[in-house]
Design a protein around this motif. Structure first.
Motif, short mmCIF file in Angstrom:
data_model
loop_
_atom_site.label_atom_id
_atom_site.label_comp_id
_atom_site.label_asym_id
_atom_site.label_seq_id
_atom_site.Cartn_x
_atom_site.Cartn_y
_atom_site.Cartn_z
N GLY A 42 0.83 -1.20 0.00
CA GLY A 42 0.00 0.00 0.00
C GLY A 42 0.86 1.25 0.00
N THR A 43 0.25 2.37 0.37
CA THR A 43 0.97 3.64 0.38
C THR A 43 1.84 3.74 1.63
OG1 THR A 43 -0.78 4.73 -0.86
CG2 THR A 43 0.77 6.14 0.32
N LEU A 44 3.14 3.89 1.42
CA LEU A 44 4.08 4.03 2.52
C LEU A 44 4.60 5.46 2.58
CD1 LEU A 44 6.26 0.80 2.21
CD2 LEU A 44 4.29 1.19 3.69
N PRO A 45 4.80 6.02 3.77
CA PRO A 45 5.38 7.35 3.88
C PRO A 45 6.79 7.37 3.28
CG PRO A 45 4.50 6.60 5.99
CD PRO A 45 4.50 5.41 5.08
N ALA A 46 7.24 8.55 2.89
CA ALA A 46 8.62 8.69 2.44
C ALA A 46 9.55 8.19 3.54
CB ALA A 46 8.93 10.14 2.11
N GLY A 47 10.56 7.47 3.15
CA GLY A 47 11.49 6.93 4.13
C GLY A 47 12.36 5.86 3.51
N VAL A 48 13.21 5.29 4.32
CA VAL A 48 14.11 4.23 3.86
C VAL A 48 13.62 2.91 4.46
CG1 VAL A 48 16.49 3.42 3.78
CG2 VAL A 48 16.00 5.87 3.69
N TYR A 49 13.52 1.89 3.63
CA TYR A 49 12.91 0.63 4.03
C TYR A 49 13.83 -0.54 3.71
CZ TYR A 49 8.58 3.28 4.50
OH TYR A 49 7.63 4.19 4.88
N GLU A 50 13.55 -1.64 4.40
CA GLU A 50 14.21 -2.90 4.13
C GLU A 50 13.16 -3.91 3.65
OE1 GLU A 50 17.84 -2.74 7.40
OE2 GLU A 50 16.13 -4.08 7.73
N PRO A 75 5.32 3.36 -8.13
CA PRO A 75 4.80 3.99 -9.35
C PRO A 75 5.84 4.91 -9.98
CG PRO A 75 3.19 4.10 -7.57
CD PRO A 75 4.47 3.61 -6.95
N GLY A 76 5.96 4.81 -11.29
CA GLY A 76 6.90 5.65 -12.00
C GLY A 76 8.35 5.29 -11.78
N TYR A 77 8.59 4.25 -11.02
CA TYR A 77 9.95 3.86 -10.65
C TYR A 77 9.95 2.33 -10.55
CZ TYR A 77 14.17 4.03 -7.60
OH TYR A 77 15.42 3.88 -7.04
N PRO A 78 9.53 1.66 -11.64
CA PRO A 78 9.41 0.20 -11.57
C PRO A 78 10.76 -0.46 -11.32
CG PRO A 78 9.30 0.95 -13.84
CD PRO A 78 9.26 2.17 -12.98
N GLN A 79 10.72 -1.53 -10.58
CA GLN A 79 11.94 -2.27 -10.25
C GLN A 79 12.98 -1.34 -9.62
OE1 GLN A 79 12.59 -3.89 -14.23
NE2 GLN A 79 11.86 -5.87 -13.51
N ARG A 102 17.71 -2.79 0.83
CA ARG A 102 17.35 -1.46 1.31
C ARG A 102 16.97 -0.61 0.11
NH1 ARG A 102 21.49 2.37 4.60
NH2 ARG A 102 21.58 0.50 5.90
N PHE A 103 15.87 0.12 0.24
CA PHE A 103 15.48 1.02 -0.84
C PHE A 103 14.90 2.29 -0.26
CE2 PHE A 103 11.54 -1.05 0.07
CZ PHE A 103 10.54 -0.11 -0.22
N ASP A 104 15.00 3.35 -1.03
CA ASP A 104 14.57 4.67 -0.61
C ASP A 104 13.22 4.97 -1.24
OD1 ASP A 104 14.22 7.37 -0.05
OD2 ASP A 104 16.33 7.86 -0.33
N ASN A 105 12.21 5.04 -0.44
CA ASN A 105 10.89 5.47 -0.90
C ASN A 105 10.86 6.99 -0.81
OD1 ASN A 105 8.29 4.84 -1.88
ND2 ASN A 105 7.43 5.21 0.15
N PHE A 106 11.28 7.66 -1.88
CA PHE A 106 11.56 9.08 -1.82
C PHE A 106 10.31 9.96 -1.78
CE2 PHE A 106 12.14 7.27 -6.02
CZ PHE A 106 11.15 7.92 -6.76
N ALA A 107 9.13 9.36 -1.93
CA ALA A 107 7.87 10.08 -1.79
C ALA A 107 6.82 9.11 -1.27
CB ALA A 107 7.44 10.68 -3.12
N ALA A 108 5.79 9.63 -0.63
CA ALA A 108 4.71 8.75 -0.18
C ALA A 108 4.03 8.13 -1.40
CB ALA A 108 3.70 9.55 0.64
N GLN A 109 4.11 6.83 -1.53
CA GLN A 109 3.59 6.16 -2.71
C GLN A 109 3.41 4.68 -2.43
OE1 GLN A 109 6.52 6.79 -5.81
NE2 GLN A 109 8.18 6.48 -4.36
#
Length: 735
Positions: A42-50, A75-79, A102-109
């Motif tokens: 679902g929609t996750l806040p901007a942040g860094v995730y594992e 979205p807009g950043y597949p793979q 580890r990946f950077d979810n740079f916007a809430a999406q």
């Protein structure tokens, strides 16, 4: 406790995290049930995730057969993250192993995980997905490290960013140390930035610098330290600095290689469909661009786009059918695509031909018959001249072509290459096209301008002399290059494809192509997969293209080969290794996304100075007398031992080590077997007068990007090191 493998996933954001032992689910973790291969978070806040992919394989083997692709999608950043899993990814069978990304979810999406399990032969190991899970980074760490562009020019003002994230429940005060790394171990500080973060806060810190005079490969390095100066995290991302795009050129397939909704070959699509793609691409450009360039592709070629490849490279109409392929093309679409590339630091290269091909050139013929080549009987030397309607027939769309074509005819014929005024017409079209679209260079297909046939007064253009023919062709190419660089500047890149086999028919022109940093593409390698090819054995393949590459580099040019048309994963692995290790550039059918361990495109981006600096990196002439290599199995190194003079005057000895294919022939093993890693490889170098070797380093992308100092042993006039493991390709540097 579970046995685990340490496999690093090279992310678009440039951040790396190894495999972790399985354990209890952390607080706040999202996870799916056993066996589920997708997890929609679902929609996750901007942040860094594992993101954790818990996998299990029923048996191990020395094979690079793909078992699954691990994906993190937004979205807009597949793979956003992608990694191939093969039997080599595991150290134990029937044991759950966690692969953590580890990946950077740079916007809430929206974020979703996907383990794309491959269908494999029953004889291959079978993969089980145990669990997918996701959680915020449990601590203070780095998100994206973003240099801003994949390729800069020298003396260009650069701007990137570094994301810092606080995954704790308390405010945090940290210091972000910024630096550039280049060459082998050069480091340039960009300063320290104090950062205060609220709980759960992700902050982007801008980074600015000027690229200066130095070129080749760089890393933007970010180090996060606490109040006591202790390192909490470190990340880096790679980019190139070069005026000549051929010098560092990488073009690949798969993710990030193409402009989204961009122009390309199509089946004579309706104009309305092309306009829809234009609007979609314009919408992409109107949004902030994700801080990522995926797979290190740094330029793109637009193939067969023009109405006519010689006299009409700056179309007057908004839409047209291309002269090669009859694709529906659009001026705005192409302009938007090149704008997209330039924003990301990628460069754009136009495709053209050294002859007339396409629509409307009969009008030029009517005005200037002296520009064309003729047959002995005085007729125009046509390869083809026909109504395009007859060629495409039933493949026409309901719109039909007539509203767009410049003419109902397609003309394919040679020009009189001895006349520089007709070469000037091509120059002027390329100049106009550059200003219309923004091209950074041009690559010719089908070799150089041919001195073929008769002029309009019945004289044989080459005078019946092969030497005169070669002279004309070399003169025409030299004129083209010089005029383009006069008009567009010395960094406008010029190249062609003209395989090494054909050097004998026009040696002067072939050599002229390679001079002044030109590009020489070879297309014949793509058929080496065929058992009928003289290059189907790996040893013949490497010998042939090593010889060709050395000929190109000796003239100051850059060598490029097209990848295999048909290949198994093991063939793809070695086409990557042997392209880069032999200091050649990749084109098509080569990509870094599906390699079993390291990312070779990332490696060559960072260390391009050690491979692609054709002026300063040369083969070590007496390698067999001066270098000794002893390993637990066969190793290829003799053709890949080089010496480099650094800008500071140091001498570096570059000894590449390749663990060779298990197969004798290309495209012969659907089981994708590879040799076991080489262990404890001993490498020694006999010194010569003036050598002052003070250090040795191991560089590799297998299984992760590493640069490690090696203990140096001295005995008499020789120095030696021991390389613990060589998976497929490693480099030893004596400096």
């Amino acid at each position: 406790m579970n046995k685990v493998t340490t496999i690093i996933l090279a992310l678009a954001a440039g951040l790396l995290l190894g495999a972790l032992p399985s354990g209890a689910a952390p607080v706040g973790e999202l996870s799916g049930p056993p066996g589920q291969t997708q997890l929609a978070a679902g929609t996750l806040p901007a942040g860094v995730y594992e993101a954790t992919f818990r996998l299990q394989v029923n048996r191990l083997e020395q094979s690079v057969t793909p078992l699954a692709t691990l994906n993190v999608n937004v979205p807009g950043y597949p793979q956003a993250a992608l990694k191939q899993i093969t039997p080599l990814s595991f150290t134990a069978a029937n044991t759950p192993t966690d692969f953590v990304v580890r990946f950077d979810n740079f916007a809430a999406q929206n974020v979703d995980l996907w383990a794309d399990v491959k269908k494999v032969d029953a004889s291959a190991p079978q993969l089980t997905v145990e669990k997918l899970s996701l959680r915020p980074l449990p601590g203070v760490g780095l998100g994206v490290v973003w240099p801003g562009k994949i390729m800069y020019k020298r003396q260009e003002d650069a701007q990137g960013l570094v994301a810092v994230y606080n995954g704790t429940a308390q405010p945090q005060a940290v210091t972000l140390r910024l630096a550039l790394e280049s060459d082998l171990q050069r480091r340039r500080s960009l300063g320290d930035v104090p950062v205060k973060l609220a709980p759960g806060e992700r902050r982007e810190v801008p980074v600015k610098w000027n690229t200066g005079a130095e070129q080749w490969g760089f890393a933007l390095v970010a180090t996060l330290a606490d109040a006591a100066g202790k390192t909490l995290d470190e990340g880096r991302e790679y980019f190139s600095v070069s005026d000549n795009m051929w010098a560092v050129g990488i073009t690949q397939q798969q993710r990030g290689s193409n402009v989204p909704n961009g122009p390309g070959p199509n089946p004579s699509s309706p104009v309305s469909q092309i306009q829809q793609a234009e609007d979609q691409l314009a919408a992409v450009l109107a949004k902030p661009q994700p801080p990522v360039y995926w797979n290190y592709t740094n330029y793109a070629e637009y193939y067969a786009w023009a109405p006519e490849d010689f006299f009409n490279l700056a179309p007057s109409t908004d839409h047209w059918y291309s002269g090669t392929g009859n694709y529906t093309m659009s001026k705005r679409h192409l302009q938007l695509a090149i704008q997209y590339l330039h924003r990301r630091g990628m460069r754009a290269e136009t495709y053209t031909n050294p002859f007339v091909i396409g629509y409307g050139s009969e009008k030029i013929f009517e005005k200037h018959p002296e520009w064309f080549a003729y047959q002995a009987d005085g007729q125009l030397a046509l390869s083809s001249y026909y109504e395009k309607k007859l060629e495409i027939g039933e493949h026409l769309t309901t719109e039909g072509p007539w509203g767009l074509q410049l003419s109902p005819y397609a003309l394919l014929t040679n020009i009189n290459a001895s006349r520089l005024d007709v070469i000037e017409q091509h120059v002027q079209q390329l100049v106009k096209s550059h200003y219309m679209f923004g091209w950074d260079g041009v690559r010719f297909d089908n070799a150089v301008y041919p001195a073929f046939g008769y002029d309009w007064q019945g004289h044989k253009i080459d005078g019946g002399s092969p030497a005169r023919k070669d002279q004309i062709e070399a003169q025409a190419w030299r004129y083209l290059r010089q005029r383009l660089q006069q008009e567009l500047g010395p960094i406008f890149a010029v190249g062609t494809n003209d395989d090494y086999e054909f050097r004998g028919r026009n040696p002067g022109a072939w050599d002229e192509v390679c001079k002044n940093g030109g590009l020489l593409m070879e297309e014949v390698p793509r058929s080496s997969y065929s058992p009928l090819s003289v290059n189907n054995r790996w040893v013949d393949y490497i010998a042939r293209y090593h010889e060709a590459g050395e000929a190109v580099r000796a003239l100051g040019g850059h060598h490029l080969t097209i990848g295999f048309d048909m290949k198994y994963p093991v063939d793809h692995l070695y086409s990557n290794v042997l392209t880069y290790v032999d200091r050649t550039h990749p084109y098509a059918n080569i990509n870094s996304d599906d390699l079993p361990l390291g990312n070779y495109a990332a490696f060559i981006t960072r260390y391009s100075a050690l491979y692609w600096d054709v002026e300063h990196v040369k083969l070590l002439p007496d390698a067999e007398q001066r270098v000794k290599v002893a390993a637990s199995g066969p190793v290829w190194w003799k053709d890949y031992a080089c010496v480099r003079q650094t800008p500071e005057g140091k001498r570096q000895y570059l000894i590449n080590l390749v663990n060779p294919p298990a197969q004798e022939r290309i495209y012969s093993d659907p089981t994708n077997k590879v040799r076991a890693p080489l262990q404890n490889v001993a490498v020694s170098l006999t010194l010569q007068a003036g050598d002052q070797i003070t250090a040795a380093y191991l560089l590799s992308a297998d299984p992760t990007m590493t640069r490690t100092a090696l203990p140096l042993t001295r005995a008499g006039n020789a120095v030696s090191v021991t390389v613990p493991t060589v998976w497929f390709w490693s480099l030893v540097v004596f400096e």
